[in-house]
Motif scaffolding. Structure first.
Motif, mmCIF file in Angstrom:
data_model
loop_
_atom_site.group_PDB
_atom_site.id
_atom_site.type_symbol
_atom_site.label_atom_id
_atom_site.label_comp_id
_atom_site.label_asym_id
_atom_site.label_seq_id
_atom_site.Cartn_x
_atom_site.Cartn_y
_atom_site.Cartn_z
ATOM 1 N N PHE A 241 0.843 -1.188 0.000
ATOM 2 C CA PHE A 241 0.000 0.000 0.000
ATOM 3 C C PHE A 241 0.882 1.243 0.000
ATOM 4 C CE2 PHE A 241 -2.496 -3.426 1.664
ATOM 5 C CZ PHE A 241 -3.724 -3.252 1.062
ATOM 6 N N ARG A 242 0.276 2.400 -0.282
ATOM 7 C CA ARG A 242 1.028 3.660 -0.291
ATOM 8 C C ARG A 242 0.616 4.602 0.825
ATOM 9 N NH1 ARG A 242 -0.672 4.464 -6.363
ATOM 10 N NH2 ARG A 242 -2.385 3.303 -5.465
ATOM 11 N N PHE A 243 -0.458 4.235 1.561
ATOM 12 C CA PHE A 243 -1.004 5.120 2.591
ATOM 13 C C PHE A 243 -1.613 4.269 3.699
ATOM 14 C CE2 PHE A 243 -4.769 7.263 4.350
ATOM 15 C CZ PHE A 243 -4.209 8.447 4.788
ATOM 16 N N GLU A 244 -1.378 4.695 4.940
ATOM 17 C CA GLU A 244 -1.995 4.061 6.106
ATOM 18 C C GLU A 244 -2.319 5.149 7.116
ATOM 19 O OE1 GLU A 244 -0.950 0.693 9.514
ATOM 20 O OE2 GLU A 244 0.188 0.747 7.655
ATOM 21 N N ILE A 245 -3.456 5.002 7.800
ATOM 22 C CA ILE A 245 -3.873 5.992 8.794
ATOM 23 C C ILE A 245 -4.288 5.282 10.073
ATOM 24 C CG2 ILE A 245 -6.212 6.044 7.780
ATOM 25 C CD1 ILE A 245 -6.373 9.010 8.738
#
Length: 133
Positions: free
Chosen positions: A119-123
């Motif tokens: 993935f390129r984004f995690e929150i």
């Protein structure tokens, strides 16, 4: 050790969390501590375009928050992890108001990383639990 009633599972995602051996969120001391959420589709793969991936991560986060009776308005602290922050951050700023409205927003820490399991984004967030939660 956490009691089972302190663990929060959004509907339909228990298998994903059981496979990866972590809790999606834990209630403790009046707060909800949410594990990092990525833009995973039903088959576990990332959405093909960056904006779709980021929106899906926010939607997955929304489901975890809702399972605990929370909304984005209850979030007090945010950490985002970005692969290639130079090209990812502008898209995050484009999407973020759709979930938090106009500033001021919760506290936010951005961390540039080299790998997020494809993935390129995690929150991940910390939210206040509703009264009695």
């Amino acid at each position: 050790m956490k009691k089972p009633e302190d663990i929060v599972f959004p509907a339909g995602r228990q298998v994903l969390y059981e496979q990866n051996r972590y809790s999606p969120a834990v209630k403790s001391g009046g707060f909800l501590f949410v594990s990092g959420q990525v833009g995973s589709r039903e088959d576990g793969s990332p959405a093909p375009q960056l904006e779709q991936e980021i929106r899906l991560a926010f939607e997955n986060l929304s489901e975890v928050l809702a399972a605990a009776g929370c909304t984005f308005a209850d979030v007090v602290d945010v950490t985002v992890y970005l692969v290639d922050p130079d090209t990812t951050l502008d898209t995050v700023w484009k999407v973020l108001p759709d979930y938090w409205g106009d500033a001021p927003w919760p506290t936010l820490t951005g961390v540039g990383v080299t790998w997020l399991y494809g993935f390129r984004f995690e929150i991940k967030v910390i939210a206040r639990l509703p009264e009695g939660g």
